[in-house]
Design a protein around this motif. Structure first.
Motif, PDB file in Angstrom:
ATOM      1  N   VAL A 742      -6.760 -20.626  49.092  1.00  0.00           N
ATOM      2  CA  VAL A 742      -7.951 -20.257  49.874  1.00  0.00           C
ATOM      3  C   VAL A 742      -9.109 -21.183  49.537  1.00  0.00           C
ATOM      4  O   VAL A 742      -9.872 -21.603  50.424  1.00  0.00           O
ATOM      5  CB  VAL A 742      -8.326 -18.773  49.609  1.00  0.00           C
ATOM      6  CG1 VAL A 742      -9.658 -18.439  50.261  1.00  0.00           C
ATOM      7  CG2 VAL A 742      -7.234 -17.850  50.143  1.00  0.00           C
ATOM      8  N   LEU A 743      -9.242 -21.516  48.250  1.00  0.00           N
ATOM      9  CA  LEU A 743     -10.271 -22.491  47.870  1.00  0.00           C
ATOM     10  C   LEU A 743     -10.041 -23.816  48.590  1.00  0.00           C
ATOM     11  O   LEU A 743     -10.990 -24.515  48.956  1.00  0.00           O
ATOM     12  CB  LEU A 743     -10.260 -22.717  46.357  1.00  0.00           C
ATOM     13  CG  LEU A 743     -10.727 -21.552  45.478  1.00  0.00           C
ATOM     14  CD1 LEU A 743     -10.565 -21.914  44.003  1.00  0.00           C
ATOM     15  CD2 LEU A 743     -12.173 -21.197  45.777  1.00  0.00           C
ATOM     16  N   VAL A 746     -11.455 -23.499  52.039  1.00  0.00           N
ATOM     17  CA  VAL A 746     -12.923 -23.562  51.965  1.00  0.00           C
ATOM     18  C   VAL A 746     -13.369 -25.006  51.752  1.00  0.00           C
ATOM     19  O   VAL A 746     -14.291 -25.497  52.429  1.00  0.00           O
ATOM     20  CB  VAL A 746     -13.450 -22.670  50.807  1.00  0.00           C
ATOM     21  CG1 VAL A 746     -14.946 -22.828  50.659  1.00  0.00           C
ATOM     22  CG2 VAL A 746     -13.088 -21.211  51.053  1.00  0.00           C
ATOM     23  N   SER A 781     -10.792 -22.390  60.932  1.00  0.00           N
ATOM     24  CA  SER A 781     -10.240 -21.898  59.671  1.00  0.00           C
ATOM     25  C   SER A 781      -9.124 -20.889  59.914  1.00  0.00           C
ATOM     26  O   SER A 781      -8.075 -20.925  59.251  1.00  0.00           O
ATOM     27  CB  SER A 781     -11.348 -21.256  58.842  1.00  0.00           C
ATOM     28  OG  SER A 781     -10.842 -20.719  57.644  1.00  0.00           O
ATOM     29  N   ALA A 836     -12.828 -17.491  54.414  1.00  0.00           N
ATOM     30  CA  ALA A 836     -12.952 -18.831  53.834  1.00  0.00           C
ATOM     31  C   ALA A 836     -13.953 -19.688  54.588  1.00  0.00           C
ATOM     32  O   ALA A 836     -14.549 -20.612  54.028  1.00  0.00           O
ATOM     33  CB  ALA A 836     -11.584 -19.513  53.816  1.00  0.00           C
TER      34      ALA A 836
END
Length: 856
Positions: A742-743, A746, A781, A836
């Motif tokens: 998920v990072l 982002v 996203s 995100a």
């Protein structure tokens, strides 16, 4: 030196863009270091405990391989103490009586033992115990009814001095009164520990007053442990086990080492998955930073920088990122270890943080992992940066895609994926689980690598398909989000691949877990004829006591009971080969309670005189057939010649691979004191009386809290809960990889917003509202997340289905796809994608239009 200064300036100039990559390194290193610190602390703590409790020399019964589980510990004769007292170098000999095959209950007949799997131990109090514990209140046992309990159990189970406790052991039940509470000097390994006086321990735990379980010898001054061991050996011969303190400690360490190593390597395995996912994030970060600095790098090349200098410049930035993330990760790992210790404390194992063990190798390992992973991840973007020509300084930011390289990559990805698919097919068709398991591992590895390589090609197809379904309702912003996701398929593929890995493992494990439950349910429904299954709960080593069995068999409305136990034996085959195995010994009614298929003969015949059954695979491997006779030597018993009267099918999960014989046969060839107690009782109710029989059985064991009575529905619930606990633990460990993924989403979006600053300014200038802009980023996203979810779930379903087929040879015959879990994960991926995008979308919406347009 110029390269270093340039790298440092670039690193700190773009520290915001590096932050999320640093967090990925931090999390991965923290998980690795936390695991090492936690397991090292546990090992050091238990080493201290084992070292403090071991006598200089311990004399115990000689170890017998595959000993029968009678519920009573092995013993040495009490008369041996006089002989030991005369051995040169013996200053003192303390008799020990200890059993972990017991249950302790309070006055309300509730078990006070650990529910985490740690043992309940009842022992006599002798002076050596003061090495491990100290009396904190009350007094030590003075009479047959006194008992001392450990403080951790007393606190958790609300036991106080003066309370009555009931000890349930194989020789019988007895009551004691708590006279004191002791506190561990090092750590309580989660066990419930009760100390009673020596005479009571002998008669109540061993059923005899002329034996002990061991003697702890103290060496006289000037006598070493090894010298004392030699003296004892010379005096009493080889009929006993004689260990020095160091040897006793080593045995205890080995017993615990298997569990600790499994925990350590399992956690490091999941940390490795997180590291792998982090690689995608770092590759993406540096690829985007290189693309955004194309003109800058081109200018450096025009001013005389060589390719090597540009390459080193990017790699030095990677080293700075790796060092920063690793140092923070090492600190985070120590914090994680402390958190795990507190968590273990909640589960019953108290680990003192003052004993925190940080080996010199731990920070070195963390630093090496963080730096190496970061530099390796940045190598390809660094090489790409080195290839930028001086003419790039005259072009707009960005480098043209290498079409030929993309085609080669796609071809390689397709070939590797195809090879992985073939391996999965071969695994599914394998006759044996061992062969299928190897092919399954190869198939998982190849398909994973293949899908990562072919990700950009899949992005062009799947993103369009997802967009057609999801984005068609959002008009122009939906179409722009689709085009943004497709603008750089390599970047989209790498971002989605990070999410794919975690979700593929979740889906694969879910399929296998659901199939295990469904197969067990199917076997219970089709094979188990008994209405009730009765066993000792939370203590696999304790058989059903005679008192509990007597109470159960007196229950009304029961058509029949079946006694069942496990007998350890060595079989000599007609070929002369000898193998160790265990026999499931039960009453002749067992074929009614468990309707197993046979490939040859009838199972009921295996319960005839001097008869047995063998499983299909065993018969095939050893060329056995009906009528063959095997020499069977039950441990501590007389040899028997047993005829193979049935060969059972391997197509079952219940009793898979078991050998069956009549319990009367076991009793004929085993001495009464070596006959294992019953580990299970099966009961079948009188027709139409199931409810009454169930209530009666529950009532009969009301005063026996160690006994669990379950009908088939209860047993299914037990299987479901055990499988679910395992899956939840795996999901929790995989959560780290998903968080890192998920990072990555982002970070990709955040850098993408920076990359498209001028474009966003122009969109705002021609009338796009802040709200529309934020929606576009969020939709982009969501599409990337759903793309990763689709390929991850698809791969996971393939892995899980193949895994079920491989395990079908072991009785996992029902394939169950957990569609609810799959749908929840898919929808959850869209939500994750949405969350995100919140910060990148907010940043894009807040951009100043004129400043954005003026950006190069």
């Amino acid at each position: 030196m110029t390269v270093l200064k340039t790298s440092a300036r670039n690193f700190f100039a773009h520290k915001g863009r590096m932050a999320l990559s640093a967090i990925a390194v931090l999390l991965s290193v923290a998980f690795v270091c936390g695991t090492l610190v936690f397991t090292d602390t546990m090992t050091a703590t238990f080493d201290k405990l084992f070292g403090s409790t071991a006598s200089d020399v311990t004399v115990s019964a000689k170890k017998i391989d595959d000993e029968q589980a009678t519920g009573i510990p092995d013993t040495v004769p009490a008369a041996l103490q006089q002989q030991l007292a005369k051995v040169p170098g013996v200053a003192k000999s303390d008799p020990d009586v200890t059993s972990d095959q017991v249950t302790v209950a309070n006055a309300a007949n509730e078990k006070i033992g650990s529910s985490s799997g740690a043992p309940t131990i009842v022992s006599n109090w002798d002076p050596t115990e003061s090495k491990a514990v100290e009396l904190s209140s009350g007094h030590l046992p003075r009479s047959a009814t006194d008992a001392v309990i450990d403080a951790d159990t007393a606190g958790k189970k609300h036991v106080a001095i003066g309370d009555t406790l009931r000890v349930i052991a194989a020789p019988g039940d007895f009551d004691v009164t708590v006279s004191g509470i002791v506190t561990f000097r090092t750590t309580n390994p989660g066990a419930t520990v009760l100390y009673i006086d020596t005479a009571t321990a002998q008669t109540k735990l061993l059923g005899r007053s002329d034996a002990y379980t061991a003697f702890g010898l103290s060496a006289a001054k000037g006598t070493t442990d090894d010298q004392l061991k030699r003296n004892v050996r010379a005096a009493i011969g080889s009929g006993y086990t004689v260990d020095t303190a160091a040897e006793t400690k080593k045995k205890d360490q080995d017993d615990l080492g298997g569990f600790l190593n499994f925990m350590k390597y399992a956690m490091l395995g999941f940390a490795g998955i997180a590291v792998l996912v982090g690689i995608f994030l770092i590759v993406n970060t540096f690829s985007m930073l290189v693309a955004q600095r194309t003109r800058e790098i081109g200018l450096m090349r025009a001013l005389g920088s060589s390719r090597g200098q540009v390459n080193r410049s990017v790699l030095v930035e990677a080293v700075l990122l790796g060092v920063t993330g690793s140092v923070l990760g090492i600190g985070g790992g120590i914090g994680l270890a402390v958190g795990l210790m507190h968590l273990m404390g909640k589960a019953g194992m108290k680990l003192d943080t003052s004993e925190l063990t940080i080996k010199a190798s731990t920070p070195l390992v963390g630093l090496a992992i963080g730096v190496v992973v970061t530099v390796v991840s940045a190598y390809i973007p660094a090489r790409r940066a080195a290839k930028i020509s001086p003419m790039a300084a005259l072009r707009d930011s960005g480098t043209p895609a290498d079409g030929r390289a993309g085609r080669v990559r796609a071809a390689i990805g397709i070939l590797v994926s195809a090879a992985g698919a073939l391996a999965l097919v071969a695994a599914a068709k394998a006759d044996k689980a061992s062969a299928g398991g190897g092919m399954l591992g190869l198939g998982v590895l190849l398909t994973l690598i293949g899908f990562v390589i072919v990700g950009p090609l899949l992005a062009g197809v799947i993103v369009r398909a997802v967009s057609a379904v999801v984005l068609r309702f959002f008009g122009p912003m939906g179409r722009l989000a689709e085009r943004n996701a497709l603008r750089n398929p390599r970047r989209t593929g790498a971002t989605a691949s990070a999410l794919m890995i975690g979700l593929a493992l979740v889906a694969g494990m879910s399929v296998v877990g659901s199939s295990m439950v469904a197969s067990a349910d199917d076997q219970l429904d089709s094979s188990v004829g008994a209405d009730f299954i009765i066993e000792v709960g939370n203590n696999g080593s304790q058989p059903i006591t005679p008192a509990a069995e007597k109470a159960l068999t007196a229950t009304q409305d029961i058509a029949h009971f079946t006694h069942y136990t496990i007998v350890n034996a060595r079989l000599t085959l007609p070929s002369g080969e000898t193998v160790s195995s265990d026999l499931s010994a039960a009453d002749p009614t067992y074929p009614k309670d468990l309707r197993l298929k046979t490939t040859q003969g009838n199972l009921v015949d295996a319960y005839g005189k001097n008869a047995m059954s063998v499983p299909e695979g065993f018969a095939k491997d050893h060329h056995l057939k009906l009528g063959d006779e095997l020499k069977v030597v039950m441990t501590s018993g007389r040899p028997a010649q047993l005829r193979i009267a049935a060969i059972t099918s391997d197509d079952t999960t219940i009793e898979h691979g078991s050998m069956f014989t009549n319990i009367a046969t076991a009793r004929e060839y085993l001495p009464a004191d070596k006959m294992p107690g019953d580990f299970l009782l099966f009961a079948t109710a009188v027709d139409g009386k199931q409810k009454e029989a169930y209530a009666g059985l529950k009532a009969s064991v009301k005063s026996h809290p160690e006994i669990d009575v379950r009908d088939q529905a209860d047993y299914k619930d037990l299987i479901h809960s055990q499988v679910n606990q395992l899956l939840y633990m795996i999901y929790a460990l995989l959560a780290l990889a998903i968080i890192v993924a998920v990072l990555g989403v982002v970070n990709t979006l955040a850098l993408s917003v920076v990359e498209r600053t001028r474009e966003i300014g122009l969109m705002r200038a021609i009338g796009t509202s802040r709200r529309q802009l934020r929606r576009m980023i969020r939709l982009e996203s969501v599409v990337i997340a759903l793309f990763g979810a689709l390929i991850g779930l698809g791969l996971g379903l393939a892995w899980g289905t193949t895994g079920q087929r491989v395990l079908a040879a072991e009785g996992l015959g029902v394939l169950q796809i957990p569609w609810t879990t799959i749908v929840v994960v898919f929808v959850g991926s869209a939500v994750v994608g949405l969350l995100a995008a919140l910060m990148p979308a907010l940043r894009a919406g807040r951009m100043n239009v004129l400043n954005a347009i003026a950006t190069d």
